[in-house]
Design a protein around this motif. Structure first.
Motif, short mmCIF file in Angstrom:
data_model
loop_
_atom_site.label_atom_id
_atom_site.label_comp_id
_atom_site.label_asym_id
_atom_site.label_seq_id
_atom_site.Cartn_x
_atom_site.Cartn_y
_atom_site.Cartn_z
N ARG A 172 15.08 4.61 -10.10
CA ARG A 172 14.25 3.79 -9.21
C ARG A 172 12.95 3.39 -9.89
N SER A 187 8.95 2.42 -8.97
CA SER A 187 7.90 2.42 -7.94
C SER A 187 7.18 1.07 -7.95
N ALA A 242 4.02 0.50 -8.42
CA ALA A 242 3.09 0.40 -9.55
C ALA A 242 3.84 0.02 -10.81
N LEU A 243 5.06 0.58 -10.98
CA LEU A 243 5.81 0.27 -12.17
C LEU A 243 6.27 -1.18 -12.15
N TYR A 274 3.58 -3.28 -13.26
CA TYR A 274 3.38 -3.19 -14.70
C TYR A 274 4.39 -4.06 -15.44
N TYR A 285 13.52 8.11 -12.08
CA TYR A 285 12.54 7.05 -11.82
C TYR A 285 11.98 6.57 -13.15
N LEU A 286 11.49 5.35 -13.11
CA LEU A 286 10.97 4.75 -14.33
C LEU A 286 9.50 5.10 -14.52
N VAL A 287 9.09 5.27 -15.77
CA VAL A 287 7.66 5.36 -16.08
C VAL A 287 7.38 4.29 -17.13
N PRO A 288 6.11 3.92 -17.27
CA PRO A 288 5.79 2.84 -18.21
C PRO A 288 6.34 3.09 -19.61
N GLU A 289 6.37 4.36 -20.03
CA GLU A 289 6.85 4.63 -21.38
C GLU A 289 8.29 4.15 -21.59
N ARG A 327 7.87 0.52 -22.28
CA ARG A 327 7.18 0.31 -23.55
C ARG A 327 8.10 0.62 -24.72
N PRO A 329 -2.54 -3.00 -18.79
CA PRO A 329 -2.76 -1.63 -18.31
C PRO A 329 -1.72 -1.19 -17.28
N ALA A 330 -1.47 0.09 -17.26
CA ALA A 330 -0.61 0.65 -16.23
C ALA A 330 -1.17 2.01 -15.84
N PRO A 331 -1.42 2.32 -14.63
CA PRO A 331 -1.34 1.38 -13.51
C PRO A 331 -2.55 0.45 -13.52
#
Lengths: 297, 342, 186
Positions: B234, B236, B238-239, B242, B296-300, B303, B340-342
């Protein structure tokens, strides 16, 4: 010692005797000198008036400034109750007497009114004569006298106005500079304190709901990090960050915890936000510690 | 299948994917990045373009991957006289002296074809490119009056970046169909270079590849697994913001203060990443999240795949296209550094 | 450095102070340019054109220029327009210059004709004395005024008879011998 005391006692007795004698009003005139005045000079008379018990000065009847005679002006008259019985009166005259040779002029007596027991009475200053000398040498014939020339116009104080103008302008410029540096508009002047700013922002959020506060607080710290590092900092970049800003290295564990919390808050959908207010407090403390390190940098 | 079934399926597959990755890593030195990206591509069901110098191990890499995945593996060399037909069938006189038509490399294995490696794709003519386009886009080809499907097919192409003569630049529509474009380079690390030079293990490629357990991954099931991965990971709010910002930055870098030297950024970009491009980027990112053990996804995650999935989809004005190789890297780095994130 | 920072006022105060300084600078800048202009005008007082809002110092200069040109009437008129304005120092100068105008007219008359021009001299000297006194009341230390006033007293009729007097002979009018009667004074 005994001798001195007896002398003091005698003086007191003498003063008492003097007072008993001067139950009638009595006036004393003092002037600095009575010679060397010229046309236009001011003459100051200092009068001391002793009044008996129950007597008082009738101030409305005191002489008022104006011409005393055709060559003498009464310029000012001030009085002051020095003690219960003594009134001090300062009088200033101005002399306008034109003369050809030195002469003695006389200031006529001045009537000072006082009231005692419901009736008015007057006491007069003594006649006062003084030496008046001419300004034009006495032997000079009239047609040989060179008149003094006209008064000149004054230059406007352009230079001092210019100096004030420059001074105020520089002060304003300094103010503008200080303001600009405060808003970070001048690179290099006035170090920016991103973490201190972030702390202030978090502090301002205190009234917001914990969820909003945590969200905005985390964002504020992220922004501060980005400003400090010059670009957004991601968890994988922490090593590079500490290398570039070794000041923050002691807080490494806290930075990692911060990124964990931020990751959870922003990216883990449905993650249970347990005890948000505790997180908020931790965040505030973290930010404060960062600001402290930032200041020491 | 229930969601708990999905969960256990995903949990089962993760070690397998990691096992494939690590066994390939043992055979190839200094290629951890490309290997990870190829693993992502496999589970994102995307095609990969490899670019690199001669002899840096592109073919070895692909052979290792093919062996790991299992299934049929085909390979063709791009040449200037290669025609689309050559991929589909070839004709010859058989032992009986009669002409015979046999299926070409694409059709030879039927639906079992799992890895198709197109070597030196830029030497082939545009007609071949368009066939490849269709194969990649639809995983099907029309031949002998019927459609042939390759449900497990994964295309790897390789582009020689040294020679520019007698080559045909791949049209942007075709490039856009590749999930990733990977740059393979010889390892920079001295110890790794020495290892490559003096360790006899790396000199015999065939023997080296035998160390990979064939068919670590049951390739037939990957097509079914891929959508489950996509559904279970999933993103979010915020993601999503980004990812959107990253996409926007490929279109208008100046809005994110991305600068390259003193180039006018508005003049530089002709077209930013396509919608298909960013959806592919998200596909790869989701697989990365899954491989990392998250749902869940994170910015990394984004990236990690941004450069590989997006760089080849940004098109410069023709003036700058010649300097592409030097500019695109800076642009991608700039975008990653400035969004930037978030 | 941190200590210094603490001394600096807060941002709103700093903004206000900056605005105030800007305002003062604008005020002083305007004053400076006006002073420069007026000083240039003072350098050539004969060319001053007078309007209602001309600075009084310029009026003073213009009056002086008129007096220098021999146009005493105009000078007097100009002096009188600014007589009751400005600082005591300025008023003193105006009174003194007015007095000088009168006295400079009276002195030659007196020295040339003596008591024959009694009425005019008397009137002029009386006016001069009044103005000198006004100047001296404003500034008792005005030594020029003292000196000239003493001279005015010297030539005040009835003077000591001059040695060669033809008082009886060339008297123009009986009224002219009477003090404080109009006899052709200004």
């Amino acid at each position: 010692m005994a001798l001195m005391r007896s002398i003091a006692l005698m003086l007191c007795l003498a003063a008492g005797a003097l007072r008993a004698e001067t139950a009638a009003p009595h006036l004393e005139l003092q002037a600095s000198r009575d010679f060397g005045y010229t046309l236009g000079s001011l003459i100051e008379h200092h009068l001391r008036l002793w009044l008996p018990d129950g007597a008082e000065l009738v101030t409305p009847l005191l002489p008022s400034p104006g011409a005393v005679n055709d060559w003498l002006d009464l310029r000012t008259l001030r009085w002051e109750q020095e003690s219960a019985h003594v009134v001090r009166i300062d009088v200033t005259y101005q002399v306008f007497k034109g003369i050809r040779d030195p002469e003695t002029a006389v200031i006529p007596p001045l009537a000072i009114a006082y009231r005692v027991g419901g009736t008015n009475a007057e006491i007069h200053t003594p006649e006062w004569s003084f030496g008046l000398i001419p300004l034009i040498p006495p032997a000079t014939p009239d047609d040989k006298v060179m008149l003094r020339g006209d008064a000149h116009e004054r230059q406007f104080p352009a230079q001092s106005a210019f100096y004030r103008f420059v001074a105020f302008l520089s002060a304003a410029a300094l103010g503008v500079l200080a303001l600009a540096s405060r808003f970070g508009l001048i690179p290099g002047l006035g170090r920016r304190r991103p973490f201190a700013d972030a702390c202030r922002r978090i502090a301002r959020l205190r009234s917001a709901s914990p969820g909003v506060r945590l969200d905005a607080g985390l964002r504020a710290v992220h922004e501060a990090l980005a400003k400090t590092h010059g670009k957004p900092v991601f968890p994988a970049m922490l090593d590079a960050f500490f290398e570039a800003r070794p000041v923050f290295a002691p807080l490494r564990a806290e930075f990692e915890a911060f990124f964990d919390a931020s990751q959870r808050h922003f990216f883990e959908p449905g993650a249970e936000e347990t005890d948000v207010s505790v997180h908020c407090q931790a965040l505030e403390g973290f930010c404060r510690r960062c600001a402290r390190l930032e200041r020491s940098a | 299948m229930s969601s708990s079934g999905h969960d256990s399926l995903l949990a089962d597959w993760r070690p397998r994917a990691l096992a494939l990755e690590s066994s390939i890593k043992q055979c190839l030195i200094g290629m951890d990045g490309p290997i990870r990206h190829i693993t992502l591509a496999i589970f994102a069901r995307g095609h990969v373009m490899l670019e690199g110098d001669v002899g840096v191990g592109k073919t070895t890499l692909l052979r290792a991957v093919a062996r790991g995945i299992g299934g049929a593996y085909e390979r063709i060399e791009g040449t200037i006289d290669l025609m689309p037909n050559d991929l589909v069938y070839h004709t010859y006189i058989n032992e009986d002296g009669k002409p015979q038509v046999d299926p070409g490399p694409i059709l030879k294995h039927g639906p079992e074809l799992s890895v198709f490696f197109f070597n030196e794709v830029n030497r082939a003519r545009p007609q071949v490119h368009s066939l490849l386009l269709r194969v990649m886009a639809e995983r099907s080809v029309t031949a002998f009056n019927r459609e042939h499907f390759f449900p497990h097919l994964q295309v790897f192409a390789d582009r020689n970046r040294v020679e520019k003569e007698e080559t045909f630049e791949i049209p942007s529509a075709a490039r856009d169909r590749f999930l990733m474009e990977l740059h393979i380079e010889a390892p920079e690390d001295q110890a790794e270079r020495l290892e490559l030079m003096f360790n006899p293990r790396f000199h015999d490629v065939d023997k080296l590849l035998e160390s990979i357990v064939p068919g670590v991954l049951p390739y037939r099931e990957i097509a079914g697994l891929a959508p489950i991965i996509q559904e279970s990971v999933r993103a979010s709010d915020a993601l999503q913001q980004y990812a959107l910002a990253l996409w926007e930055a490929t279109r208008k870098p100046a809005a994110y203060d991305v600068a390259i030297g003193n180039l006018d950024m508005d003049q530089l970009i002709l077209a930013g990443a396509s919608a298909r491009g960013v959806s592919m980027m998200m596909r790869a990112a989701r697989v990365a999240a899954w491989l990392d053990g998250r749902d869940y996804l994170v910015p990394e995650d984004i990236r990690g795949v941004f450069r590989e999935t997006t760089a080849h989809r940004v098109f410069f004005h023709p003036v700058y296209e010649l300097r592409r190789s030097e500019l695109i890297g800076e642009l991608m780095t700039g975008i990653l550094n400035n969004v930037p994130a978030p | 450095m941190a200590f210094l920072k603490k001394l600096l006022p807060g941002t709103p105060a700093l903004g206000l102070a900056t605005l105030a300084f800007l305002g003062l600078a604008a005020y002083e800048g305007l004053a400076w340019s006006r002073f420069e202009r007026d000083n240039r005008a003072l350098a050539e007082p004969g060319r001053i054109t007078l309007t209602d809002d001309t600075d009084r110092e310029l009026v003073f200069a213009a009056a002086r220029a008129q007096a220098a040109r021999g146009n005493e009437q105009e000078a007097l008129r100009l002096y009188n327009t600014v007589l009751r304005e400005g600082t005591p120092e300025f008023r003193e100068r105006v009174h003194y210059n007015i007095a000088n105008l009168y006295l400079r007219e009276a002195a030659p008359l007196w020295n040339a004709v003596g008591v024959l021009e009694y009425a005019r001299v008397d009137t002029l000297v009386a006016l001069a004395k009044e103005s000198y006194r006004a100047a001296l009341r404003l500034n008792p230390d005005a030594w020029d005024a003292r000196y000239n006033l003493e001279y005015a007293h010297r030539i005040t009729p009835p003077p000591k008879e001059r040695a060669k007097s033809d008082f009886q002979g060339s008297k123009s009018s009986v009224f002219a011998t009477m003090p404080s009667l109009p006899g052709g004074g200004p």
